[in-house]
Write a protein that holds these residues in place. Structure first.
Motif, mmCIF file in Angstrom:
data_model
loop_
_atom_site.group_PDB
_atom_site.id
_atom_site.type_symbol
_atom_site.label_atom_id
_atom_site.label_comp_id
_atom_site.label_asym_id
_atom_site.label_seq_id
_atom_site.Cartn_x
_atom_site.Cartn_y
_atom_site.Cartn_z
ATOM 1 N N UNK A 86 50.631 58.030 32.038
ATOM 2 C CA UNK A 86 50.868 59.480 32.003
ATOM 3 C C UNK A 86 49.645 60.237 32.508
ATOM 4 N N UNK A 87 48.479 59.851 32.047
ATOM 5 C CA UNK A 87 47.256 60.579 32.435
ATOM 6 C C UNK A 87 46.928 60.378 33.909
ATOM 7 N N UNK A 88 47.157 59.189 34.425
ATOM 8 C CA UNK A 88 46.935 58.948 35.856
ATOM 9 C C UNK A 88 47.847 59.839 36.694
ATOM 10 N N UNK A 89 49.112 59.922 36.303
ATOM 11 C CA UNK A 89 50.059 60.752 37.042
ATOM 12 C C UNK A 89 49.741 62.237 36.887
ATOM 13 N N UNK A 90 49.258 62.640 35.711
ATOM 14 C CA UNK A 90 48.868 64.037 35.489
ATOM 15 C C UNK A 90 47.719 64.426 36.402
ATOM 16 N N UNK A 91 46.777 63.523 36.551
ATOM 17 C CA UNK A 91 45.616 63.795 37.414
ATOM 18 C C UNK A 91 46.054 64.011 38.856
ATOM 19 N N UNK A 92 47.096 63.290 39.273
ATOM 20 C CA UNK A 92 47.582 63.424 40.652
ATOM 21 C C UNK A 92 48.619 64.534 40.791
ATOM 22 N N UNK A 93 49.072 65.073 39.661
ATOM 23 C CA UNK A 93 50.074 66.137 39.707
ATOM 24 C C UNK A 93 51.417 65.671 40.212
ATOM 25 N N UNK A 94 51.823 64.453 39.819
ATOM 26 C CA UNK A 94 53.061 63.886 40.347
ATOM 27 C C UNK A 94 54.009 63.452 39.227
ATOM 28 N N UNK A 95 54.243 64.339 38.267
ATOM 29 C CA UNK A 95 55.075 63.969 37.118
ATOM 30 C C UNK A 95 56.494 64.498 37.264
ATOM 31 N N UNK A 96 57.451 63.632 37.014
ATOM 32 C CA UNK A 96 58.867 63.997 36.970
ATOM 33 C C UNK A 96 59.133 64.576 35.576
ATOM 34 N N UNK A 97 59.505 65.863 35.464
ATOM 35 C CA UNK A 97 59.689 66.482 34.150
ATOM 36 C C UNK A 97 60.735 65.785 33.285
ATOM 37 N N UNK A 98 61.791 65.233 33.911
ATOM 38 C CA UNK A 98 62.821 64.542 33.138
ATOM 39 C C UNK A 98 62.290 63.226 32.566
ATOM 40 N N UNK A 99 61.538 62.497 33.368
ATOM 41 C CA UNK A 99 60.943 61.255 32.867
ATOM 42 C C UNK A 99 59.908 61.569 31.787
ATOM 43 N N UNK A 100 59.194 62.669 31.982
ATOM 44 C CA UNK A 100 58.220 63.109 30.989
ATOM 45 C C UNK A 100 58.930 63.401 29.665
ATOM 46 N N UNK A 101 60.079 64.067 29.742
ATOM 47 C CA UNK A 101 60.850 64.386 28.543
ATOM 48 C C UNK A 101 61.315 63.103 27.847
ATOM 49 N N UNK A 102 61.781 62.131 28.630
ATOM 50 C CA UNK A 102 62.239 60.864 28.038
ATOM 51 C C UNK A 102 61.076 60.130 27.365
ATOM 52 N N UNK A 103 59.905 60.204 27.975
ATOM 53 C CA UNK A 103 58.717 59.566 27.400
ATOM 54 C C UNK A 103 58.381 60.191 26.050
ATOM 55 N N UNK A 104 58.358 61.514 25.997
ATOM 56 C CA UNK A 104 58.041 62.197 24.744
ATOM 57 C C UNK A 104 59.107 61.925 23.685
ATOM 58 N N UNK A 105 60.365 61.847 24.103
ATOM 59 C CA UNK A 105 61.439 61.569 23.150
ATOM 60 C C UNK A 105 61.261 60.179 22.540
ATOM 61 N N UNK A 106 60.852 59.226 23.362
ATOM 62 C CA UNK A 106 60.646 57.869 22.837
ATOM 63 C C UNK A 106 59.545 57.857 21.791
ATOM 64 N N UNK A 107 58.544 58.707 21.984
ATOM 65 C CA UNK A 107 57.452 58.802 21.010
ATOM 66 C C UNK A 107 57.942 59.448 19.710
ATOM 67 N N UNK A 108 58.742 60.500 19.835
ATOM 68 C CA UNK A 108 59.295 61.173 18.660
ATOM 69 C C UNK A 108 60.231 60.220 17.907
ATOM 70 N N UNK A 109 61.052 59.498 18.659
ATOM 71 C CA UNK A 109 61.980 58.539 18.049
ATOM 72 C C UNK A 109 61.230 57.425 17.320
ATOM 73 N N UNK A 110 59.999 57.153 17.771
ATOM 74 C CA UNK A 110 59.187 56.110 17.127
ATOM 75 C C UNK A 110 58.533 56.610 15.839
ATOM 76 N N UNK A 111 58.762 57.906 15.523
ATOM 77 C CA UNK A 111 58.266 58.441 14.261
ATOM 78 C C UNK A 111 57.039 59.336 14.354
ATOM 79 N N UNK A 112 56.590 59.630 15.587
ATOM 80 C CA UNK A 112 55.421 60.490 15.731
ATOM 81 C C UNK A 112 55.828 61.957 15.715
#
Length: 262
Positions: A104-130
């Motif tokens: 995530x941080x590597x892609x953020x540095x390059x400014x090449x993040x897919x917002x939908x994939x970003x949302x799925x990533x955050x959801x997986x973290x929330x689903x894991x209990x964070x």
């Protein structure tokens, strides 16, 4: 294959030993991808930085893969297309959770993040209990960004397919996500794709949909219709789109239904 090991680094890894991950948030415009292909074709391995890998998990090892990509999916993909046998790589001894953050941080540095994939990533973290706060701290972002990105998951699959994520901003997507009906989301997605509507015009269009979709003109009295026309005229007086088109098309459609009933 003979491997040169320096700490956790392997100078060359066989392409067929590598598998992509399922948490990559990267998106690359087609034009940039074509440039990468040409660069790697003309200049070989010296044209690219080492890709980052970690040792494959049990499921990947079952299908013959020894490493999983942390960062460098497009470089690996191009190397595959060019029939390279090996690719410069660094293997890091990190967990899956650590790999997600690095990616995530590597892609953020390059400014090449897919917002939908970003949302799925955050959801997986929330689903894991964070909590939202824990996820924000983990990825080095503002807490509000977690909520904004998660809201994008409300956008229907059909609307998503109309969206080129390399040509829209997260703010535009957030406006589309606020619209309840999937059909309306698709209409807004088409407006962005075909006419390049900015955030302000999208907000006006979405607000008009919100106000008019629940209204059935045949159920209104004449005085209520007049009030409706005045309300829409006042609220959207500053909307250049409505000025260009004349009367609001949604309202006119409802009024035609009303006149047929009379």
């Amino acid at each position: 294959m003979k491997k040169k090991k320096i700490g956790d680094c392997l100078s060359q890894i066989e392409i067929n030993d590598i598998a992509p991950n399922d948490y990559n948030t990267n998106v690359m415009p087609p034009s940039a991808y074509r440039r990468l292909v040409e660069d790697m074709r003309e200049n070989g391995p010296s044209a690219i930085d080492q890709i980052l890998l970690r040792k494959a998990g049990e499921e990947l090892r079952k299908v013959g893969k020894r490493f999983e990509i942390i960062d460098g999916f497009n470089r690996w993909k191009v190397a595959n297309e060019l029939a390279w046998k090996t690719i410069p790589a660094e293997v890091r001894d990190v967990s899956l959770e650590e790999a997600k953050v690095i990616n995530y941080r590597k892609n953020s540095e390059r400014g090449t993040i897919d917002p939908f994939r970003e949302a799925e990533l955050f959801k997986s973290e929330i689903d894991a209990g964070r909590t939202h706060e824990e996820v924000a701290k983990r990825y080095g972002i503002d807490r509000s960004q977690i909520s904004y990105r998660l809201s994008l998951l409300k956008i229907s699959g059909r609307a998503r397919r109309l969206i080129d994520v390399t040509r829209v901003t997260p703010s535009q997507l957030e406006v589309i996500a606020k619209v309840a009906r999937s059909a309306d989301q698709e209409l807004l997605a088409k407006e962005v794709r075909d006419r390049g509507l900015g955030v302000r015009k999208l907000e006006l269009r979405a607000a008009r949909m919100h106000r008019l979709r629940p209204i059935r003109a045949e159920r209104l009295k004449d005085c209520e219709l007049k009030m409706l026309v005045d309300m829409v005229a006042n609220v959207y007086a500053a909307c250049e789109d409505c000025k260009a088109r004349g009367s609001c098309p949604d309202l006119m459609a409802e009024l035609k239904k009303y006149r047929k009933k009379k």
